[in-house]
Design an enzyme around this catalytic site. Structure first.
Site, PDB file in Angstrom:
ATOM      1  N   ASP A  73      24.576  58.082 -27.941  1.00 44.52           N
ATOM      2  CA  ASP A  73      25.125  56.915 -27.062  1.00 44.52           C
ATOM      3  C   ASP A  73      25.194  56.945 -25.573  1.00 44.52           C
ATOM      4  O   ASP A  73      25.819  57.029 -24.661  1.00 44.52           O
ATOM      5  CB  ASP A  73      26.453  56.480 -27.513  1.00 44.52           C
ATOM      6  N   GLN A 181      31.930  58.291 -32.643  1.00 46.17           N
ATOM      7  CA  GLN A 181      32.604  58.482 -31.666  1.00 46.17           C
ATOM      8  C   GLN A 181      34.272  58.063 -32.012  1.00 46.17           C
ATOM      9  O   GLN A 181      34.585  57.013 -31.980  1.00 46.17           O
ATOM     10  CB  GLN A 181      32.181  57.455 -30.543  1.00 46.17           C
ATOM     11  N   ARG A 211      35.172  56.610 -12.922  1.00 47.65           N
ATOM     12  CA  ARG A 211      35.129  55.313 -13.668  1.00 47.65           C
ATOM     13  C   ARG A 211      35.666  55.515 -14.911  1.00 47.65           C
ATOM     14  O   ARG A 211      35.133  56.407 -15.921  1.00 47.65           O
ATOM     15  CB  ARG A 211      33.506  54.606 -13.716  1.00 47.65           C
ATOM     16  N   ASP A 213      36.063  54.699 -18.590  1.00 44.56           N
ATOM     17  CA  ASP A 213      34.949  53.888 -19.362  1.00 44.56           C
ATOM     18  C   ASP A 213      35.996  53.330 -20.655  1.00 44.56           C
ATOM     19  O   ASP A 213      36.819  54.060 -21.046  1.00 44.56           O
ATOM     20  CB  ASP A 213      34.168  54.709 -20.191  1.00 44.56           C
ATOM     21  N   GLU A 255      37.042  50.145 -16.265  1.00 44.46           N
ATOM     22  CA  GLU A 255      36.266  49.336 -16.868  1.00 44.46           C
ATOM     23  C   GLU A 255      36.878  48.556 -17.966  1.00 44.46           C
ATOM     24  O   GLU A 255      37.094  48.991 -19.072  1.00 44.46           O
ATOM     25  CB  GLU A 255      34.829  50.053 -17.593  1.00 44.46           C
ATOM     26  N   ASP A 323      24.559  49.101 -18.919  1.00 42.38           N
ATOM     27  CA  ASP A 323      25.174  48.330 -20.183  1.00 42.38           C
ATOM     28  C   ASP A 323      24.202  46.930 -20.446  1.00 42.38           C
ATOM     29  O   ASP A 323      23.587  46.418 -19.316  1.00 42.38           O
ATOM     30  CB  ASP A 323      26.609  48.212 -20.379  1.00 42.38           C
TER      31      ASP A 323
END
Length: 570
Positions: A73, A181, A211, A213, A255, A323
């Protein structure tokens, strides 16, 4: 006893508000520059391009995950939080990157994947093989797949359940994203300690922030939907307190793909702060909608929504990133309209979004690309640029998943667009070869040689923005207009001078999304008789009328940045 660290980052002066003025640049390590000819970008390659980024006007780099990972990923499946993926370099290479960025007064922010790990992470391997051991409760395990029934599946294209069966432990584990995941179990205090250790490890290397996630999803309860639940906010308050106490000047960026009021909650309050910044997701798709519908009213509504955030917090605004262009925060009718305009080929779509770059989305139309950037750079908050967008790079929709917009940076018209000396077949992804966007003519070297290129235009905009306090630190007030295709707002910043006097910097920003020239009247109540000048040329514009109206004519998809000077505002 708490250790004290007197400087925020090696090589930089203490500045607790740097993030409010900064222009961020997202640069994927594997996509930017290959220093050793193995076909994959690396840390030394990025170091070699820091002078370019400094020239462009970048204040901070954002690096998506470069940790050890199976790369199922794009690195967001972390196998070791404190190890650099070998093909990218070493931890010493990373320390060198931070030091050399700081020498150029640029900061470095890295991704921290809090919600989950790879199923190859040692924590998960030990959890599945030793349920009673110290890592047995690091993940969310159940005997059945019936738990947490109200939590939605985020990747419906790839997963039909949030539970996966593990043949070793003979139980189901919870995963918010891909089945490879597994979600960490934040109900376990040991997970908190482990994450805090990871945060301190990277802060000690000199990074300027993280950041965070997928930050809304840390906790999930049986009765809740697993998004923004109260314990998630409590964890972030603890993490913020640690940063403020031990590493002042470092930042947390949330995020959180949610509505403005919900996202603002991730910045906390003045008394109980959480993240220093949060991405403004709802604004982004409405910019693209306005560009095609020629109707700015929904964008106006989102910008008018009042969201109180702490004084030291800031929004992160963006057009594109690594993304897909997310369409979660829109209605189904809105989503289908966006698909029709921007993703007419099904291969352009993924999950609830569109996997294309900025220039491709806008059909390489220079006027639209300029309008979008001008709006981005004048919105309240700090702008985030995506590598390659400054030269109008395109994408490759024939690549799988999100790799469509993660292709090598195009530096020169030479082999592999100057990204790598490797055999073209060895590249981690092929350089874009399309007729419009191929690296032979869309590249940094070619645009450096053209004074009117997109690259020079973007650089000029960044430097003009930096020189104007209203555009970097000012508040934002939306104005009324008499045309549905026009958005207008004022950015205002009050500067307290050394002699105690207050000077007000104000800029009127006007944008037309119409596909033909328009005449519009903008209402500026309280500014009757105010004098306006173009920010770029200094040219005078007609004064505001005695009734508070300003008549303007804008070209097709045109914009103005105008300073406001009046007797009412010194």
């Amino acid at each position: 006893m708490t250790l004290q660290y007197p400087t925020p980052s090696p090589g930089l002066e203490l500045d607790v508000e740097w993030h409010k003025r900064a222009v961020f640049y997202e640069v994927m390590v594997r996509s930017f520059a290959d220093s050793n000819g193995d076909g994959t970008g690396d840390l030394q390659g990025l170091i070699s391009k820091l002078d370019y980024l400094q020239w462009l006007g970048i204040d901070a780099l954002w690096l998506p995950p470069f940790f050890a990972s199976p790369l199922r990923d794009g690195g967001y499946d972390v196998a070791d939080y404190t190890a650099v993926l070998a093909e990218y370099g070493t931890i010493d290479d990373f320390r060198e990157l931070v030091a050399k960025a700081h020498e150029r007064n640029m900061r470095v922010v890295i991704d921290l994947v809090l919600n989950h790990t790879s199923d190859q992470h040692a924590w998960f391997q030990r959890s599945r093989t030793d349920p009673d051991g110290p890592f047995g409760d690091f993940y969310v395990w159940r005997d059945t797949d019936a738990g947490l029934p109200h939590v939605r599946v985020i990747f419906p294209d790839a997963e039909d359940s949030n539970w996966a069966f593990d043949s070793e432990r003979r139980q189901f584990y919870f995963h918010r994203f891909f089945s490879h995941q597994p979600d960490l179990n934040y109900d376990n205090p040991a997970v908190h300690d482990a994450i805090f250790d990871v945060v301190r490890f990277w802060l000690e290397t000199g990074v300027d922030g993280f950041r965070l996630d997928a930050v809304p999803y840390l906790y999930a309860s049986e009765d809740g939907n697993g998004e923004s639940e109260p314990p998630t906010h409590e964890f972030l308050k603890r993490l913020r307190a640690m940063l403020d106490d031990e590493y002042p000047g470092r930042v947390m960026i949330a995020e959180a793909n949610q509505w403005p009021a919900e996202t603002a909650a991730f910045m906390g309050t003045a008394d109980e702060p959480e993240c220093h910044m949060a991405f403004d997701f709802p604004v982004m798709p409405r910019i693209f909608h306005a560009l095609r519908s020629q109707d700015a009213r929904e964008l106006v509504e989102v910008l008018e929504e009042q969201t109180d955030i702490p004084e030291d917090a800031a929004w992160g605004v963006f057009l594109r990133n690594h993304d897909e262009l997310s369409l979660e925060m829109v209605s189904e009718e809105y989503r289908q309209a966006m698909y029709g305009w921007y993703a007419y080929d099904p291969r352009m779509r993924i999950n609830l979004g569109i996997r294309r770059r900025l220039a491709s989305l806008l059909d390489n139309a220079r006027s639209e690309i300029e309008l979008a950037h001008a709006l981005l750079l004048s919105l309240g908050g700090s702008p985030f640029l995506y590598y390659g967008d400054e030269i109008g790079m395109g994408d490759n929709i024939w690549l799988d998943d999100r790799d469509a917009s993660r292709t090598p940076m195009q530096w020169t018209p030479d082999r592999n667009a100057g990204f790598s000396t490797a055999d073209p077949g060895k590249l981690y992804l092929p350089v874009v070869q399309s007729l419009v966007f191929n690296g032979h003519h869309v590249n940094v070297e070619a645009q450096l040689a053209q004074s009117r290129s997109l690259l020079h235009w973007v650089r000029n905009m960044l430097h003009v923005r930096r020189a104007n306090a209203a555009l970097t630190l000012g508040d934002l007030r939306v104005l009324r207009t008499d045309h549905e295709s026009v958005l207008a707002f004022v950015r205002r910043h009050r500067e307290v001078r050394k002699d105690g006097t207050v000077h007000e910097h104000r800029v009127l920003c006007v944008f037309s999304f119409a596909h033909a020239p328009v005449a519009v009247e903008v209402q500026l109540p309280g500014d009757e008789g105010a004098i306006l000048h173009d920010v770029f040329s200094g040219a005078a514009f007609p004064a505001v009328s005695g009734a508070g109206g300003l008549s303007l004519t804008l070209g097709t998809q045109g914009f103005y940045w105008l300073t406001i000077e009046s007797a009412h505002h010194d």
